[in-house]
Design a protein around this motif. Structure first.
Motif, mmCIF file in Angstrom:
data_model
loop_
_atom_site.group_PDB
_atom_site.id
_atom_site.type_symbol
_atom_site.label_atom_id
_atom_site.label_comp_id
_atom_site.label_asym_id
_atom_site.label_seq_id
_atom_site.Cartn_x
_atom_site.Cartn_y
_atom_site.Cartn_z
ATOM 1 N N ASN A 23 27.954 22.229 42.398
ATOM 2 C CA ASN A 23 27.134 22.708 43.512
ATOM 3 C C ASN A 23 27.754 22.345 44.859
ATOM 4 O OD1 ASN A 23 25.117 24.076 42.169
ATOM 5 N ND2 ASN A 23 23.793 22.300 41.976
ATOM 6 N N TYR A 24 28.344 21.159 44.937
ATOM 7 C CA TYR A 24 28.985 20.737 46.187
ATOM 8 C C TYR A 24 30.153 21.655 46.538
ATOM 9 C CZ TYR A 24 31.769 17.974 49.418
ATOM 10 O OH TYR A 24 32.516 17.567 50.499
ATOM 11 N N LEU A 25 30.973 21.986 45.543
ATOM 12 C CA LEU A 25 32.110 22.865 45.801
ATOM 13 C C LEU A 25 31.653 24.269 46.186
ATOM 14 C CD1 LEU A 25 34.520 21.821 42.898
ATOM 15 C CD2 LEU A 25 34.746 21.284 45.333
ATOM 16 N N ASP B 97 23.740 28.964 48.999
ATOM 17 C CA ASP B 97 23.062 28.262 50.091
ATOM 18 C C ASP B 97 22.223 27.094 49.571
ATOM 19 O OD1 ASP B 97 24.071 30.036 52.020
ATOM 20 O OD2 ASP B 97 22.476 31.487 51.569
ATOM 21 N N THR C 193 28.800 25.162 47.499
ATOM 22 C CA THR C 193 28.177 25.121 48.828
ATOM 23 C C THR C 193 29.236 25.017 49.914
ATOM 24 O OG1 THR C 193 26.230 24.032 47.881
ATOM 25 C CG2 THR C 193 26.484 23.929 50.268
ATOM 26 N N SER C 194 30.259 24.207 49.688
ATOM 27 C CA SER C 194 31.333 24.047 50.673
ATOM 28 C C SER C 194 32.092 25.350 50.890
ATOM 29 C CB SER C 194 32.300 22.949 50.219
ATOM 30 O OG SER C 194 31.635 21.723 50.055
ATOM 31 N N LEU C 195 32.238 26.141 49.830
ATOM 32 C CA LEU C 195 32.943 27.419 49.940
ATOM 33 C C LEU C 195 32.043 28.545 50.417
ATOM 34 C CD1 LEU C 195 35.029 27.233 46.625
ATOM 35 C CD2 LEU C 195 35.867 26.904 48.962
ATOM 36 N N GLY C 196 30.775 28.253 50.640
ATOM 37 C CA GLY C 196 29.846 29.273 51.112
ATOM 38 C C GLY C 196 29.390 30.240 50.048
#
Length: 300
Positions: A142-144, A152, A146-149
């Motif tokens: 989820n972190y990756l 949301d 979210t970081s890549l857009g």
């Protein structure tokens, strides 16, 4: 008796001794549990009469109860999806890696060793790692994303009924890829390079060489890997226990975990044995199909 020990001491009876130990091992740890399981599936067994030999014989009533259970059909389809998706991706990715590592390049042995490291890890450890990766609030995936857009809001992979089954499929694929890669690498190594060189001289491209040389010569290895993959996937219990426990609402429940639930959560040991027997029949069917196909291939 003295002649038996004498033949063992001088080496003449050592082979028979080894065969005897092997037969005894198979009987104690394979044949007896299977037969005992089949007998339990035909009896009414619970915690009160488990230690007793006086158990009511009910015939096929346990089988009727299991097959008529509302959970039987969804769990059956979950098991089919779990096995098919796992085998397709384990085999295809493992085959691709085997082809890649067939090339001679610096560091190939070290990279192959890194892939094997995941295979030798216990499934419970692999499940714990993937539980951290797929965690909803603090998971790496989820972190990756979210970081890549890409997303949301976090996705709750293990607690969402739409994703739970595919989460354990992904973990099982990751766990089984090295096994497929190693077995297929052995088959690829047995193909002489002269055949590929001759095909290149005839103008055959990479795809043509793969379809006309690699696949036909690897048919036996692919069949063996597929059969073993189905058997190992049907035995996979630890990943499910570590990741989803068959939830939520049985969305990721499969036959092997359901058998455990029936036996050790609801203490319906007879119905748990029924599910085990049905899985054993599937495994025997897969083994027979593979042996028949390889026998016909050798005959041809």
């Amino acid at each position: 008796m003295q002649s038996l020990f004498g033949s063992i001491r001088d080496g003449r009876g050592f082979d028979a001794l080894l065969v005897g130990f092997a037969v005894a091992y198979l009987f104690v740890f394979s044949a007896f549990p299977i037969v005992y399981n089949v007998i339990m599936s035909l009896q009414s067994v619970d915690l009160f009469n488990l230690a007793s030999l006086d158990r009511p014989f009910v015939g096929l009533k346990n089988y009727e109860a299991v097959l008529s259970d509302p959970l039987a059909l969804p769990i059956f389809w979950n098991t089919v999806k779990f096995v098919v998706l796992s085998i397709v991706f384990q085999l295809s990715i493992g085959f691709g890696l085997a082809l890649y590592f067939r090339q001679d390049f610096p560091g190939a042995q070290y990279l192959r060793g890194l892939f094997l490291a995941g295979w030798i890890m216990p499934a419970l450890v692999v499940g714990a790692v993937w539980k951290w990766i797929l965690a909803g609030d603090f998971g790496v995936l989820n972190y990756l994303m979210t970081s890549l857009g890409l997303i949301d809001d976090p996705i709750y992979w293990l607690s969402n009924p739409n994703y739970a089954l595919y989460s354990i499929v992904i973990a099982n694929i990751w766990l089984g890829i090295p096994f497929n890669m190693i077995l297929l690498s052995v088959g690829l190594a047995a193909i002489p390079d002269d055949i590929y060189e001759a095909a290149k001289l005839d103008g055959a491209g990479a795809l043509r060489r793969f379809c006309s040389i690699t696949l036909p010569l690897m048919r036996a290895q692919i069949g063996a890997v597929t059969a073993l993959g189905i058997i190992f996937t049907l035995q996979q219990f630890d990943l499910i226990a570590a990741l989803t426990q068959g939830g939520p609402s049985n969305a990721s429940n499969v036959a092997q975990y359901w058998s455990w639930q029936l036996s050790f959560q609801t203490y319906n040991l007879s119905q748990g044995s029924v599910v085990s027997v049905l899985m054993i029949l599937v495994v025997i069917g897969v083994a027979l199909i593979y042996t028949r196909s390889t026998r016909h291939e050798h005959v041809a």
